[in-house]
Design a protein around this motif. Structure first.
Motif, mmCIF file in Angstrom:
data_model
loop_
_atom_site.group_PDB
_atom_site.id
_atom_site.type_symbol
_atom_site.label_atom_id
_atom_site.label_comp_id
_atom_site.label_asym_id
_atom_site.label_seq_id
_atom_site.Cartn_x
_atom_site.Cartn_y
_atom_site.Cartn_z
ATOM 1 N N LYS A 123 -68.582 6.495 -3.624
ATOM 2 C CA LYS A 123 -68.428 7.326 -2.436
ATOM 3 C C LYS A 123 -69.560 7.053 -1.457
ATOM 4 C CE LYS A 123 -65.945 11.123 -4.675
ATOM 5 N NZ LYS A 123 -65.895 12.590 -4.910
ATOM 6 N N PHE A 124 -69.213 7.060 -0.176
ATOM 7 C CA PHE A 124 -70.195 6.820 0.872
ATOM 8 C C PHE A 124 -70.027 7.876 1.956
ATOM 9 C CE2 PHE A 124 -69.121 2.767 -1.071
ATOM 10 C CZ PHE A 124 -70.369 2.242 -1.371
ATOM 11 N N ARG A 125 -71.144 8.383 2.434
ATOM 12 C CA ARG A 125 -71.107 9.318 3.555
ATOM 13 C C ARG A 125 -71.324 8.560 4.858
ATOM 14 N NH1 ARG A 125 -74.445 14.646 3.521
ATOM 15 N NH2 ARG A 125 -76.159 13.174 3.738
ATOM 16 N N PHE A 126 -70.666 9.002 5.912
ATOM 17 C CA PHE A 126 -70.907 8.413 7.231
ATOM 18 C C PHE A 126 -70.856 9.519 8.281
ATOM 19 C CE2 PHE A 126 -66.392 8.119 6.336
ATOM 20 C CZ PHE A 126 -65.745 8.400 7.532
ATOM 21 N N TYR A 127 -71.568 9.281 9.366
ATOM 22 C CA TYR A 127 -71.697 10.290 10.419
ATOM 23 C C TYR A 127 -70.330 10.613 11.017
ATOM 24 C CZ TYR A 127 -73.598 12.635 14.561
ATOM 25 O OH TYR A 127 -73.898 13.556 15.541
ATOM 26 N N ASN A 128 -70.100 11.875 11.273
ATOM 27 C CA ASN A 128 -68.836 12.354 11.826
ATOM 28 C C ASN A 128 -68.464 11.563 13.089
ATOM 29 O OD1 ASN A 128 -66.831 13.819 13.198
ATOM 30 N ND2 ASN A 128 -67.626 15.789 12.535
ATOM 31 N N PRO A 129 -67.387 10.765 13.052
ATOM 32 C CA PRO A 129 -67.028 9.942 14.216
ATOM 33 C C PRO A 129 -66.551 10.759 15.411
ATOM 34 C CG PRO A 129 -65.354 9.759 12.517
ATOM 35 C CD PRO A 129 -66.485 10.523 11.911
ATOM 36 N N ILE A 130 -66.092 11.993 15.164
ATOM 37 C CA ILE A 130 -65.725 12.857 16.295
ATOM 38 C C ILE A 130 -66.980 13.226 17.075
ATOM 39 C CG2 ILE A 130 -64.773 15.093 16.977
ATOM 40 C CD1 ILE A 130 -62.881 14.954 14.618
ATOM 41 N N TRP A 131 -68.047 13.586 16.349
ATOM 42 C CA TRP A 131 -69.319 13.887 17.005
ATOM 43 C C TRP A 131 -69.864 12.642 17.702
ATOM 44 C CZ3 TRP A 131 -72.824 17.383 13.448
ATOM 45 C CH2 TRP A 131 -72.105 18.539 13.102
ATOM 46 N N GLN A 132 -69.730 11.503 17.033
ATOM 47 C CA GLN A 132 -70.198 10.235 17.601
ATOM 48 C C GLN A 132 -69.497 9.953 18.928
ATOM 49 O OE1 GLN A 132 -69.491 6.973 14.927
ATOM 50 N NE2 GLN A 132 -70.582 5.474 16.186
ATOM 51 N N ASN A 133 -68.181 10.110 18.931
ATOM 52 C CA ASN A 133 -67.423 9.829 20.149
ATOM 53 C C ASN A 133 -67.655 10.898 21.209
ATOM 54 O OD1 ASN A 133 -65.842 7.679 21.056
ATOM 55 N ND2 ASN A 133 -63.957 8.864 20.931
ATOM 56 N N LYS A 134 -67.946 12.124 20.777
ATOM 57 C CA LYS A 134 -68.254 13.195 21.726
ATOM 58 C C LYS A 134 -69.507 12.854 22.528
ATOM 59 C CE LYS A 134 -68.775 18.233 22.008
ATOM 60 N NZ LYS A 134 -68.809 19.498 21.222
ATOM 61 N N LYS A 135 -70.484 12.245 21.859
ATOM 62 C CA LYS A 135 -71.701 11.816 22.553
ATOM 63 C C LYS A 135 -71.383 10.702 23.545
ATOM 64 C CE LYS A 135 -74.821 13.061 18.756
ATOM 65 N NZ LYS A 135 -75.775 12.557 17.730
ATOM 66 N N HIS A 136 -70.514 9.776 23.139
ATOM 67 C CA HIS A 136 -70.099 8.711 24.054
ATOM 68 C C HIS A 136 -69.445 9.300 25.304
ATOM 69 C CE1 HIS A 136 -69.607 5.854 20.350
ATOM 70 N NE2 HIS A 136 -70.868 6.027 20.690
ATOM 71 N N ILE A 137 -68.551 10.250 25.081
ATOM 72 C CA ILE A 137 -67.819 10.855 26.195
ATOM 73 C C ILE A 137 -68.759 11.639 27.100
ATOM 74 C CG2 ILE A 137 -66.082 12.607 26.772
ATOM 75 C CD1 ILE A 137 -64.504 11.631 24.312
ATOM 76 N N SER A 138 -69.759 12.293 26.516
ATOM 77 C CA SER A 138 -70.725 13.048 27.317
ATOM 78 C C SER A 138 -71.481 12.131 28.276
ATOM 79 C CB SER A 138 -71.712 13.771 26.393
ATOM 80 O OG SER A 138 -72.701 14.446 27.140
ATOM 81 N N VAL A 139 -71.927 10.980 27.771
ATOM 82 C CA VAL A 139 -72.635 10.013 28.619
ATOM 83 C C VAL A 139 -71.687 9.471 29.690
ATOM 84 C CG1 VAL A 139 -73.859 7.802 28.664
ATOM 85 C CG2 VAL A 139 -74.226 9.391 26.770
ATOM 86 N N LEU A 140 -70.473 9.181 29.288
ATOM 87 C CA LEU A 140 -69.462 8.659 30.212
ATOM 88 C C LEU A 140 -69.131 9.685 31.296
ATOM 89 C CD1 LEU A 140 -67.675 6.140 30.579
ATOM 90 C CD2 LEU A 140 -66.010 7.198 29.046
ATOM 91 N N GLN A 141 -68.994 10.931 30.884
ATOM 92 C CA GLN A 141 -68.679 12.009 31.820
ATOM 93 C C GLN A 141 -69.798 12.191 32.842
ATOM 94 O OE1 GLN A 141 -67.796 15.708 29.840
ATOM 95 N NE2 GLN A 141 -67.919 16.908 31.729
ATOM 96 N N ASN A 142 -71.039 12.178 32.371
ATOM 97 C CA ASN A 142 -72.179 12.323 33.283
ATOM 98 C C ASN A 142 -72.272 11.143 34.245
ATOM 99 O OD1 ASN A 142 -72.980 14.763 32.158
ATOM 100 N ND2 ASN A 142 -74.354 13.800 30.675
ATOM 101 N N HIS A 143 -71.996 9.964 33.737
ATOM 102 C CA HIS A 143 -72.071 8.767 34.574
ATOM 103 C C HIS A 143 -71.020 8.789 35.681
ATOM 104 C CE1 HIS A 143 -72.667 4.510 35.604
ATOM 105 N NE2 HIS A 143 -71.347 4.429 35.640
ATOM 106 N N LEU A 144 -69.807 9.200 35.327
ATOM 107 C CA LEU A 144 -68.702 9.171 36.288
ATOM 108 C C LEU A 144 -68.626 10.437 37.135
ATOM 109 C CD1 LEU A 144 -65.927 7.642 33.984
ATOM 110 C CD2 LEU A 144 -67.180 6.473 35.809
ATOM 111 N N GLY A 145 -69.283 11.507 36.679
ATOM 112 C CA GLY A 145 -69.232 12.763 37.417
ATOM 113 C C GLY A 145 -67.869 13.423 37.373
ATOM 114 N N LEU A 146 -67.196 13.322 36.226
ATOM 115 C CA LEU A 146 -65.859 13.890 36.072
ATOM 116 C C LEU A 146 -65.876 15.052 35.088
ATOM 117 C CD1 LEU A 146 -63.801 10.572 35.825
ATOM 118 C CD2 LEU A 146 -64.002 12.072 37.814
#
Length: 225
Positions: A118-141
């Motif tokens: 068994k292997f643990r990995f960081y929650n990809p929903i949280w990971q993608n949420k951070k991506h979207i936050s940066v993207l949202q701030n960059h685009l101003g949407l």
């Protein structure tokens, strides 16, 4: 003779797959060669997702491996982005095998393999949420413009998966095309063709990152860990 036929069959299969790859937009979008993509599990997963997205109807633009700058001077790497009339779709690719257990509210998810490993990995929903936050701030949407897709390989089974946010979807790659087609067909239009092209042209500046940018991103990730 049988060995020669076998080797010839393999050669022709590889040549056919390479031709299909070269005809895909992923090669130009990512800058990766066929060999580099097929020998890297992560890149291969992204390529297979990209191929599905290329087949979707309607006006849309695709981007791969975007290194978007953050406020602290580091970058966030986004696997794939699709910009369409119905919004901006952000993809996190997990080309995993085995059984996957996860909950949107849990920091870590679990991959269970044969033999009890068994292997643990960081929650990809949280990971993608951070991506979207940066993207949202960059685009101003606004946040309503974005949808998060977590795509796992069809070679794994999502055993227990709890997702609570309507704008987030977690699925295997082999059902992604159907889900995406439904979204694109039934969600309200939010972006004009002009806006799609403007966003694409803006984000394209952060594609095809040079070696120094990629290394700086890796170094920053290692420092945080």
């Amino acid at each position: 003779m049988n060995l020669l036929f076998f080797l010839l069959s393999i050669f022709l299969a590889v040549m056919f797959a390479a031709k299909k790859y070269n005809n895909s937009g992923y090669k130009d979008a990512s800058g990766h060669s066929y060999f580099d993509t097929m020998t890297d599990s992560g890149r291969k997963g992204e390529y297979l997702i990209y191929r599905y997205l290329e087949r979707l109807d309607g006006q849309h633009k695709l981007l791969a491996n975007i290194y978007l700058p953050k406020a602290d001077g580091t970058t966030t790497e986004i696997d794939l982005i699709m910009i369409s009339a119905t919004g901006i779709y952000v993809f996190e690719s997990k080309n995993y095998s085995g059984w996957i257990f996860g909950d949107e509210n849990s920091k870590f998810w679990t991959q269970s393999l044969k033999g009890g490993k068994k292997f643990r990995f960081y929650n990809p929903i949280w990971q993608n949420k951070k991506h979207i936050s940066v993207l949202q701030n960059h685009l101003g949407l606004g946040s309503e413009m974005f949808r998060s897709y977590i795509i796992f390989s069809e070679h794994c089974e999502l055993k227990k998966m709890f997702v609570h946010s309507p704008e987030v979807k977690v699925m295997n790659r082999d059902v992604m095309f159907k889900e995406m087609a439904l979204d694109v067909a039934h969600l309200a239009n939010r972006l004009s063709i002009l806006e799609i092209n403007q966003i694409y042209n803006d984000l394209s500046r952060y594609a095809l990152a040079d070696a120094a940018t990629k290394q700086a991103h890796i170094d920053a990730m290692q420092w945080r860990n």
